[in-house]
Design a protein around this motif. Structure first.
Motif, PDB file in Angstrom:
ATOM      1  N   MET A   1      -4.334  -4.288  -9.025  1.00  0.00           N
ATOM      2  CA  MET A   1      -4.056  -3.056  -8.293  1.00  0.00           C
ATOM      3  C   MET A   1      -5.365  -2.330  -8.050  1.00  0.00           C
ATOM      4  SD  MET A   1      -0.704  -1.438 -10.090  1.00  0.00           S
ATOM      5  CE  MET A   1       0.300  -2.488 -11.132  1.00  0.00           C
ATOM      6  N   THR A   2      -5.416  -1.610  -6.937  1.00  0.00           N
ATOM      7  CA  THR A   2      -6.583  -0.786  -6.635  1.00  0.00           C
ATOM      8  C   THR A   2      -6.118   0.620  -6.291  1.00  0.00           C
ATOM      9  OG1 THR A   2      -6.552  -1.411  -4.283  1.00  0.00           O
ATOM     10  CG2 THR A   2      -7.931  -2.753  -5.761  1.00  0.00           C
ATOM     11  N   GLY A   3      -7.047   1.558  -6.371  1.00  0.00           N
ATOM     12  CA  GLY A   3      -6.735   2.931  -5.987  1.00  0.00           C
ATOM     13  C   GLY A   3      -6.240   3.757  -7.146  1.00  0.00           C
ATOM     14  N   ASN A   4      -5.578   4.817  -6.806  1.00  0.00           N
ATOM     15  CA  ASN A   4      -5.145   5.830  -7.757  1.00  0.00           C
ATOM     16  C   ASN A   4      -3.724   5.540  -8.222  1.00  0.00           C
ATOM     17  OD1 ASN A   4      -4.458   8.117  -9.159  1.00  0.00           O
ATOM     18  ND2 ASN A   4      -4.814   9.534  -7.469  1.00  0.00           N
ATOM     19  N   PHE A   5      -3.585   4.967  -9.412  1.00  0.00           N
ATOM     20  CA  PHE A   5      -2.248   4.688  -9.936  1.00  0.00           C
ATOM     21  C   PHE A   5      -1.481   5.982 -10.197  1.00  0.00           C
ATOM     22  CE2 PHE A   5       0.973   3.191 -12.972  1.00  0.00           C
ATOM     23  CZ  PHE A   5       1.460   2.103 -12.254  1.00  0.00           C
ATOM     24  N   GLY A   6      -2.166   7.085 -10.299  1.00  0.00           N
ATOM     25  CA  GLY A   6      -1.519   8.372 -10.516  1.00  0.00           C
ATOM     26  C   GLY A   6      -0.524   8.730  -9.422  1.00  0.00           C
TER      27      GLY A   6
ATOM     28  N   SER B   1       0.845  -1.196   0.000  1.00  0.00           N
ATOM     29  CA  SER B   1       0.000   0.000   0.000  1.00  0.00           C
ATOM     30  C   SER B   1       0.877   1.241   0.000  1.00  0.00           C
ATOM     31  CB  SER B   1      -0.905   0.004   1.233  1.00  0.00           C
ATOM     32  OG  SER B   1      -1.746  -1.126   1.224  1.00  0.00           O
ATOM     33  N   HIS B   2       0.463   2.227  -0.786  1.00  0.00           N
ATOM     34  CA  HIS B   2       1.208   3.473  -0.944  1.00  0.00           C
ATOM     35  C   HIS B   2       0.246   4.627  -0.713  1.00  0.00           C
ATOM     36  CE1 HIS B   2       2.895   0.279  -3.454  1.00  0.00           C
ATOM     37  NE2 HIS B   2       4.065   0.776  -3.104  1.00  0.00           N
ATOM     38  N   HIS B   3       0.650   5.581   0.123  1.00  0.00           N
ATOM     39  CA  HIS B   3      -0.215   6.706   0.482  1.00  0.00           C
ATOM     40  C   HIS B   3       0.484   8.018   0.141  1.00  0.00           C
ATOM     41  CE1 HIS B   3      -3.224   8.959   2.694  1.00  0.00           C
ATOM     42  NE2 HIS B   3      -2.249   9.599   3.329  1.00  0.00           N
ATOM     43  N   LEU B   4      -0.213   8.850  -0.655  1.00  0.00           N
ATOM     44  CA  LEU B   4       0.330  10.146  -1.031  1.00  0.00           C
ATOM     45  C   LEU B   4      -0.828  11.098  -1.353  1.00  0.00           C
ATOM     46  CD1 LEU B   4       2.876  11.843  -1.710  1.00  0.00           C
ATOM     47  CD2 LEU B   4       2.618  11.051  -4.067  1.00  0.00           C
ATOM     48  N   PRO B   5      -1.161  11.997  -0.422  1.00  0.00           N
ATOM     49  CA  PRO B   5      -2.183  13.000  -0.744  1.00  0.00           C
ATOM     50  C   PRO B   5      -1.765  13.762  -1.998  1.00  0.00           C
ATOM     51  CG  PRO B   5      -1.698  13.018   1.602  1.00  0.00           C
ATOM     52  CD  PRO B   5      -0.663  12.135   0.948  1.00  0.00           C
ATOM     53  N   ASN B   6      -2.738  14.027  -2.891  1.00  0.00           N
ATOM     54  CA  ASN B   6      -2.412  14.614  -4.193  1.00  0.00           C
ATOM     55  C   ASN B   6      -3.641  15.262  -4.804  1.00  0.00           C
ATOM     56  OD1 ASN B   6      -3.637  12.633  -6.418  1.00  0.00           O
ATOM     57  ND2 ASN B   6      -3.105  11.484  -4.583  1.00  0.00           N
ATOM     58  N   SER B   7      -3.481  15.869  -5.938  1.00  0.00           N
ATOM     59  CA  SER B   7      -4.588  16.548  -6.607  1.00  0.00           C
ATOM     60  C   SER B   7      -5.212  15.705  -7.718  1.00  0.00           C
ATOM     61  CB  SER B   7      -4.097  17.878  -7.191  1.00  0.00           C
ATOM     62  OG  SER B   7      -3.099  17.618  -8.160  1.00  0.00           O
ATOM     63  N   THR B   8      -4.770  14.447  -7.877  1.00  0.00           N
ATOM     64  CA  THR B   8      -5.291  13.615  -8.972  1.00  0.00           C
ATOM     65  C   THR B   8      -6.398  12.670  -8.532  1.00  0.00           C
ATOM     66  OG1 THR B   8      -3.668  11.852  -8.640  1.00  0.00           O
ATOM     67  CG2 THR B   8      -3.045  13.662 -10.123  1.00  0.00           C
ATOM     68  N   GLY B   9      -6.811  12.728  -7.253  1.00  0.00           N
ATOM     69  CA  GLY B   9      -7.870  11.843  -6.776  1.00  0.00           C
ATOM     70  C   GLY B   9      -7.491  11.172  -5.475  1.00  0.00           C
ATOM     71  N   ASP B  10      -7.849   9.904  -5.363  1.00  0.00           N
ATOM     72  CA  ASP B  10      -7.605   9.124  -4.152  1.00  0.00           C
ATOM     73  C   ASP B  10      -6.136   9.209  -3.725  1.00  0.00           C
ATOM     74  OD1 ASP B  10      -7.839   7.272  -2.091  1.00  0.00           O
ATOM     75  OD2 ASP B  10      -8.181   5.552  -3.394  1.00  0.00           O
TER      76      ASP B  10
ATOM     77  N   ASP C   1      -4.539   6.856  -2.105  1.00  0.00           N
ATOM     78  CA  ASP C   1      -3.979   5.526  -1.884  1.00  0.00           C
ATOM     79  C   ASP C   1      -3.934   4.709  -3.167  1.00  0.00           C
ATOM     80  OD1 ASP C   1      -3.679   5.748   1.002  1.00  0.00           O
ATOM     81  OD2 ASP C   1      -5.870   5.749   1.040  1.00  0.00           O
ATOM     82  N   GLN C   2      -2.944   3.815  -3.217  1.00  0.00           N
ATOM     83  CA  GLN C   2      -2.794   2.867  -4.310  1.00  0.00           C
ATOM     84  C   GLN C   2      -2.213   1.599  -3.701  1.00  0.00           C
ATOM     85  OE1 GLN C   2       0.136   1.483  -5.826  1.00  0.00           O
ATOM     86  NE2 GLN C   2      -0.988   0.509  -7.461  1.00  0.00           N
TER      87      GLN C   2
END
Length: 171
Positions: free
Chosen positions: A151-156, A110-119, A121-122
């Motif tokens: 994979m789930t979440g925001n690949f961005g 699991s990878h967590h990074l607040p961002n402007s592209t959506g969710d 988490d990935q």
């Protein structure tokens, strides 16, 4: 503490158990050191040269490189996430003689990074097929292969991390 590579001449069943335990410890140390950003501990998981295969799911070519270079490339990428959590389970260890082994282990990364592209988490679900060699310092990963099942979440957020560092492949 005595490690398996120091236990020559002992009961073969005991050596087999010690080898399995040590390989499992390296596999867990790989995940824990990534998440704790302990790059010296991370480096201790590998032979001096390592083959890294993250082609499945990431499109990166299989690469053979010095372990120190692998660590230098992985560190900035993983540090670009606010947090990561790599869980390793269901280890299946097989031996090819006294000095080689393969460990297939499930992974949820699991990878967590607040961002402007959506969710923020990935998560990658899959398994590692890691080839180990016995060295004078114990068992070490000589070939690292991640097989991605889904994979789930925001690949961005992963793409952001992929471009933010000098790393050649994700961990």
């Amino acid at each position: 503490m005595t490690t398996s590579h120091e236990t020559r001449g002992g009961d073969a069943r005991v050596l087999w158990l010690l080898d399995r335990a040590e390989i499992g410890d390296v596999q867990i140390r790989y995940a824990a050191s990534t998440d704790s950003r302990d790059w010296e501990l991370f480096r201790s998981c590998f032979t001096d040269e390592v083959e890294v295969d993250f082609s499945d799911g990431f499109g990166q070519p299989v690469t053979r490189l010095a372990a120190d270079d692998w660590v230098r490339g992985t560190a900035p990428r993983m540090e670009s996430f606010q947090a990561t959590q790599h869980m390793i389970t269901n280890l299946r260890i097989s031996f090819d003689g006294e000095n080689r082994a393969t460990c297939v282990a499930y992974v949820r990364a699991s990878h967590h990074l607040p961002n402007s592209t959506g969710d923020s988490d990935q998560t990658v679900y899959g398994y590692y097929t890691n080839h180990f060699e016995r060295t004078p310092h114990g068992w070490r990963i000589a070939r690292l292969k991640l097989t991605t099942l889904w994979m789930t979440g925001n690949f961005g957020i992963f793409q952001t991390a992929l471009t933010s560092g000098n790393a050649t492949t994700p961990a």
